[in-house]
Scaffold this motif. Structure first.
Motif, PDB file in Angstrom:
ATOM      1  N   GLY A  12     -71.510  28.512 -37.157  1.00 61.10           N
ATOM      2  CA  GLY A  12     -71.386  27.452 -37.901  1.00 61.10           C
ATOM      3  C   GLY A  12     -70.874  26.274 -37.131  1.00 61.10           C
ATOM      4  O   GLY A  12     -70.083  25.484 -37.366  1.00 61.10           O
ATOM      5  N   SER A  15     -72.976  21.925 -36.820  1.00 62.74           N
ATOM      6  CA  SER A  15     -72.744  20.750 -37.597  1.00 62.74           C
ATOM      7  C   SER A  15     -71.383  20.642 -38.198  1.00 62.74           C
ATOM      8  O   SER A  15     -70.604  21.571 -38.152  1.00 62.74           O
ATOM      9  N   GLY A  18     -67.408  22.366 -37.873  1.00 63.98           N
ATOM     10  CA  GLY A  18     -67.575  23.209 -36.675  1.00 63.98           C
ATOM     11  C   GLY A  18     -68.183  22.588 -35.340  1.00 63.98           C
ATOM     12  O   GLY A  18     -67.795  23.148 -34.164  1.00 63.98           O
ATOM     13  N   LEU A  54     -79.249  33.455 -35.014  1.00 67.46           N
ATOM     14  CA  LEU A  54     -78.499  34.056 -36.085  1.00 67.46           C
ATOM     15  C   LEU A  54     -78.607  33.272 -37.371  1.00 67.46           C
ATOM     16  O   LEU A  54     -78.370  32.090 -37.768  1.00 67.46           O
ATOM     17  N   ASN A  84     -66.992  30.385 -38.876  1.00 70.14           N
ATOM     18  CA  ASN A  84     -67.044  29.032 -39.653  1.00 70.14           C
ATOM     19  C   ASN A  84     -68.227  28.715 -40.430  1.00 70.14           C
ATOM     20  O   ASN A  84     -68.051  27.909 -41.222  1.00 70.14           O
ATOM     21  N   GLY A  86     -70.952  28.308 -43.259  1.00 70.16           N
ATOM     22  CA  GLY A  86     -70.862  28.306 -44.789  1.00 70.16           C
ATOM     23  C   GLY A  86     -71.797  27.420 -45.300  1.00 70.16           C
ATOM     24  O   GLY A  86     -72.426  26.699 -44.825  1.00 70.16           O
ATOM     25  N   VAL A 106     -74.455  34.911 -47.231  1.00 75.93           N
ATOM     26  CA  VAL A 106     -74.251  33.938 -46.138  1.00 75.93           C
ATOM     27  C   VAL A 106     -72.751  33.851 -45.750  1.00 75.93           C
ATOM     28  O   VAL A 106     -72.124  34.188 -44.610  1.00 75.93           O
ATOM     29  N   THR A 131     -63.174  30.612 -41.531  1.00 75.32           N
ATOM     30  CA  THR A 131     -62.992  29.405 -42.275  1.00 75.32           C
ATOM     31  C   THR A 131     -63.203  29.669 -43.987  1.00 75.32           C
ATOM     32  O   THR A 131     -64.315  30.343 -44.242  1.00 75.32           O
ATOM     33  N   THR A 132     -62.156  29.502 -44.758  1.00 72.00           N
ATOM     34  CA  THR A 132     -62.054  29.803 -45.756  1.00 72.00           C
ATOM     35  C   THR A 132     -62.081  28.510 -46.716  1.00 72.00           C
ATOM     36  O   THR A 132     -62.487  27.682 -46.235  1.00 72.00           O
ATOM     37  N   LYS A 168     -65.436  32.428 -50.496  1.00 66.93           N
ATOM     38  CA  LYS A 168     -64.287  31.952 -49.966  1.00 66.93           C
ATOM     39  C   LYS A 168     -63.429  32.937 -50.067  1.00 66.93           C
ATOM     40  O   LYS A 168     -62.415  33.102 -49.108  1.00 66.93           O
ATOM     41  N   ASN A 195     -58.203  26.875 -44.123  1.00 67.31           N
ATOM     42  CA  ASN A 195     -58.720  26.037 -45.228  1.00 67.31           C
ATOM     43  C   ASN A 195     -58.879  24.682 -44.816  1.00 67.31           C
ATOM     44  O   ASN A 195     -57.666  23.948 -44.717  1.00 67.31           O
ATOM     45  N   GLY A 197     -59.750  22.020 -46.235  1.00 66.98           N
ATOM     46  CA  GLY A 197     -59.498  21.105 -47.496  1.00 66.98           C
ATOM     47  C   GLY A 197     -60.805  20.175 -47.705  1.00 66.98           C
ATOM     48  O   GLY A 197     -61.750  20.293 -47.055  1.00 66.98           O
ATOM     49  N   THR A 199     -63.661  17.959 -47.213  1.00 65.98           N
ATOM     50  CA  THR A 199     -63.861  17.230 -46.100  1.00 65.98           C
ATOM     51  C   THR A 199     -65.502  16.659 -46.248  1.00 65.98           C
ATOM     52  O   THR A 199     -66.391  17.328 -46.191  1.00 65.98           O
ATOM     53  N   THR A 202     -69.880  16.145 -44.045  1.00 70.73           N
ATOM     54  CA  THR A 202     -70.316  17.298 -43.358  1.00 70.73           C
ATOM     55  C   THR A 202     -71.752  17.806 -43.913  1.00 70.73           C
ATOM     56  O   THR A 202     -72.245  16.899 -45.024  1.00 70.73           O
ATOM     57  N   LEU A 204     -72.260  20.297 -45.680  1.00 68.87           N
ATOM     58  CA  LEU A 204     -72.187  21.318 -46.727  1.00 68.87           C
ATOM     59  C   LEU A 204     -72.720  21.158 -48.021  1.00 68.87           C
ATOM     60  O   LEU A 204     -73.296  22.100 -48.781  1.00 68.87           O
ATOM     61  N   ARG A 206     -75.472  19.542 -48.540  1.00 67.28           N
ATOM     62  CA  ARG A 206     -76.886  19.026 -48.547  1.00 67.28           C
ATOM     63  C   ARG A 206     -78.025  19.438 -49.305  1.00 67.28           C
ATOM     64  O   ARG A 206     -78.872  19.092 -49.599  1.00 67.28           O
TER      65      ARG A 206
HETATM   66  N1  LIG Z   1     -66.895  20.398 -46.191  1.00 66.83           N
HETATM   67  C1  LIG Z   1     -65.851  20.899 -46.913  1.00 66.83           C
HETATM   68  O1  LIG Z   1     -65.393  20.273 -47.928  1.00 66.83           O
HETATM   69  C2  LIG Z   1     -64.972  22.153 -46.886  1.00 66.83           C
HETATM   70  C3  LIG Z   1     -64.080  22.502 -47.508  1.00 66.83           C
HETATM   71  C4  LIG Z   1     -63.640  24.007 -47.605  1.00 66.83           C
HETATM   72  C5  LIG Z   1     -64.458  24.628 -46.597  1.00 66.83           C
HETATM   73  N2  LIG Z   1     -65.263  24.425 -46.083  1.00 66.83           N
HETATM   74  C6  LIG Z   1     -65.870  25.341 -45.103  1.00 66.83           C
HETATM   75  O2  LIG Z   1     -65.840  24.832 -43.774  1.00 66.83           O
HETATM   76  C7  LIG Z   1     -66.985  25.434 -42.985  1.00 66.83           C
HETATM   77  C8  LIG Z   1     -67.747  24.416 -42.362  1.00 66.83           C
HETATM   78  O3  LIG Z   1     -68.366  23.577 -43.387  1.00 66.83           O
HETATM   79  P1  LIG Z   1     -68.856  22.207 -43.098  1.00 66.83           P
HETATM   80  O4  LIG Z   1     -68.412  21.479 -44.118  1.00 66.83           O
HETATM   81  O5  LIG Z   1     -68.662  21.809 -41.747  1.00 66.83           O
HETATM   82  O6  LIG Z   1     -70.633  22.289 -43.429  1.00 66.83           O
HETATM   83  P2  LIG Z   1     -71.833  22.052 -42.575  1.00 66.83           P
HETATM   84  O7  LIG Z   1     -71.778  20.816 -41.789  1.00 66.83           O
HETATM   85  O8  LIG Z   1     -72.874  22.370 -43.514  1.00 66.83           O
HETATM   86  O9  LIG Z   1     -71.863  23.272 -41.509  1.00 66.83           O
HETATM   87  C9  LIG Z   1     -71.936  24.675 -41.954  1.00 66.83           C
HETATM   88  C10 LIG Z   1     -72.319  25.432 -40.773  1.00 66.83           C
HETATM   89  O10 LIG Z   1     -72.879  26.686 -41.297  1.00 66.83           O
HETATM   90  C11 LIG Z   1     -74.077  26.948 -40.696  1.00 66.83           C
HETATM   91  N3  LIG Z   1     -74.831  27.930 -41.641  1.00 66.83           N
HETATM   92  C12 LIG Z   1     -75.402  27.543 -42.798  1.00 66.83           C
HETATM   93  N4  LIG Z   1     -75.981  28.445 -43.257  1.00 66.83           N
HETATM   94  C13 LIG Z   1     -76.213  29.482 -42.606  1.00 66.83           C
HETATM   95  C14 LIG Z   1     -76.929  30.774 -42.292  1.00 66.83           C
HETATM   96  N5  LIG Z   1     -77.692  31.042 -43.262  1.00 66.83           N
HETATM   97  N6  LIG Z   1     -76.730  31.429 -40.842  1.00 66.83           N
HETATM   98  C15 LIG Z   1     -76.108  30.740 -39.985  1.00 66.83           C
HETATM   99  N7  LIG Z   1     -75.556  29.514 -39.977  1.00 66.83           N
HETATM  100  C16 LIG Z   1     -75.471  28.944 -41.289  1.00 66.83           C
HETATM  101  C17 LIG Z   1     -74.897  25.657 -40.530  1.00 66.83           C
HETATM  102  O11 LIG Z   1     -75.813  25.771 -39.505  1.00 66.83           O
HETATM  103  P3  LIG Z   1     -77.243  24.863 -39.819  1.00 66.83           P
HETATM  104  O12 LIG Z   1     -76.815  23.721 -38.833  1.00 66.83           O
HETATM  105  O13 LIG Z   1     -78.331  25.756 -39.067  1.00 66.83           O
HETATM  106  O14 LIG Z   1     -77.293  24.438 -41.199  1.00 66.83           O
HETATM  107  C18 LIG Z   1     -73.635  24.663 -40.081  1.00 66.83           C
HETATM  108  O15 LIG Z   1     -73.386  25.197 -38.656  1.00 66.83           O
HETATM  109  C19 LIG Z   1     -67.705  26.263 -44.026  1.00 66.83           C
HETATM  110  O16 LIG Z   1     -67.430  27.567 -43.906  1.00 66.83           O
HETATM  111  C20 LIG Z   1     -67.266  25.558 -45.505  1.00 66.83           C
HETATM  112  O17 LIG Z   1     -67.506  26.815 -46.509  1.00 66.83           O
HETATM  113  C21 LIG Z   1     -65.758  23.139 -46.049  1.00 66.83           C
END
Ligand SMILES: NC(=O)c1ccc[n+]([C@@H]2O[C@H](COP(=O)([O-])OP(=O)(O)OC[C@H]3O[C@@H](n4cnc5c(N)ncnc54)[C@H](OP(=O)(O)O)[C@@H]3O)[C@@H](O)[C@H]2O)c1
Length: 300
Positions: A12, A15, A18, A54, A84, A86, A106, A131-132, A168, A195, A197, A199, A202, A204, A206
């Motif tokens: 992760g 983007s 991460g 991966l 990280n 998700g 995933v 990351t939860t 999570k 966590n 929170g 955010t 990102t 997520l 999409r």
């Molecule tokens: N944003 C929030 O509000 C929030 C809140 C609480 C927790 N989180 C957690 O924070 C973490 C990061 O999320 P983010 O908000 O930064 O979202 P993000 O920008 O969508 O980043 C998600 C990352 O996970 C990778 N990923 C997704 N599916 C995958 C797969 N099948 N195999 C390998 N890699 C995969 C993505 O890779 P690609 O570039 O290939 O898509 C990307 O690098 C996640 O675990 C999410 O659950 C986020």
């Protein structure tokens, strides 16, 4: 050229939160970084970062990635293992390569397998961060699980929101179990479930319509005001959450002794109690055992 002082293995990292954490952890050049990424060949090379393919939705890809990491490391221990990646989906009908519901596969199962395969390579005094999300907690999020139902989550977890929350919780229980293993204590490994929170900005969300995502971004000041009433609605930035993730990974920030859950509450790092279920040793053991079975591993 001097050898990098520490080694990072991360998912992760391409983007959002991460990507910020990765750039912070690799700034200054003292870190050898290996990241697992989808469609890695189409991504621009990052200076000093080795990208290996991966896709966490396939257990055989997770195994191949873990073997490739160990091959690349050639005995060098992992100082920081950051799990990280998700994803959130609009439905729960999609299946992984192994036939499991995609969110579960995933977010939880792929990472569970990866953690088990790479744990023996984590350094003495190393750090593991998974990351939860505070959405695992029914006190915070209505769709969060009130009881453990691993087999159901693997197949038909209900709504997309409950699938995400359950996955999570899986991350959090996995971190808690790793932290309690005799081998992690012996090797003085610190394990953290982070966590970030809510955010904005990102990738997520999409899977959701662009206007909804734009509206969420535009409404960040409103979410900050709402956060005064309900802390979980305070909206963080990816830079800030990524900075904290990096600092938890490199040891700049560390939980008090015996704590695993680290949470951004109104933008500040805190170490609150996770949900009652996340603190239940029987739930930890059951998730660990069931996940081992689903991933084709022995329980220990
Ligand atoms: N944003 C929030 O509000 C929030 C809140 C609480 C927790 N989180 C957690 O924070 C973490 C990061 O999320 P983010 O908000 O930064 O979202 P993000 O920008 O969508 O980043 C998600 C990352 O996970 C990778 N990923 C997704 N599916 C995958 C797969 N099948 N195999 C390998 N890699 C995969 C993505 O890779 P690609 O570039 O290939 O898509 C990307 O690098 C996640 O675990 C999410 O659950 C986020």
């Amino acid at each position: 050229m001097p050898e990098p002082a520490r080694t990072l293995v991360m998912t992760g990292a391409t983007s959002g939160i991460g990507a910020h954490a990765l750039s912070r952890l690799t700034a200054g050049g003292g870190t050898r970084a290996i990241i697992g990424a989808r469609a890695f060949s189409t991504r621009p090379a990052l200076d000093g970062v080795e990208a290996l393919p991966l896709d966490l939705s396939s257990l055989s890809q997770v195994r191949t990635f873990a073997a490739a990491v160990l091959d690349h490391l050639d005995g060098e221990p992992i100082s920081m293992l950051v799990l990280n990646a998700g994803a959130q989906f609009r439905t729960t009908s999609a299946r992984s390569a192994d036939g499991y519901e995609l969110t579960f596969a995933v977010n939880h199962l792929g990472h569970y397998l990866l953690a088990r395969l790479l744990l023996p390579a984590v350094a003495q005094g190393g750090r593991i961060v998974i990351t939860t999300s505070d959405t695992h907690d029914p006190k915070i999020f209505r769709s969060a699980p009130a009881r453990l139902e691993v087999r159901r989550w693997a197949q038909a977890p209900g709504s997309p929101a409950s699938a995400y929350a359950a996955s999570k919780l899986g991350n959090l229980l996995t971190a808690e179990t790793i932290a309690a293993l005799p081998e992690t204590a012996e090797r003085e490994i610190t394990t953290i479930a982070f966590n970030p929170g809510l955010t904005g900005g990102t990738g997520l969300s999409r899977a959701f319509p662009a206007p909804l995502r734009q509206a969420m971004r535009a409404l960040r000041p409103v979410f900050i005001l709402l956060g005064r009433l309900r802390p979980e609605l305070h909206m963080n930035t990816p830079d800030h959450a990524g900075d904290i993730l990096a600092q938890l990974a490199d040891g700049t920030l560390t939980p008090p002794a015996g704590r695993v859950y680290a949470s951004l509450v109104r933008g500040r790092l805190a170490f609150p109690d996770p949900s009652a279920l996340a603190q239940d040793p029987a739930a930890r053991n059951e998730l660990w055992r069931e996940s081992a079975d689903l991933a084709g591993l022995p329980p220990r």
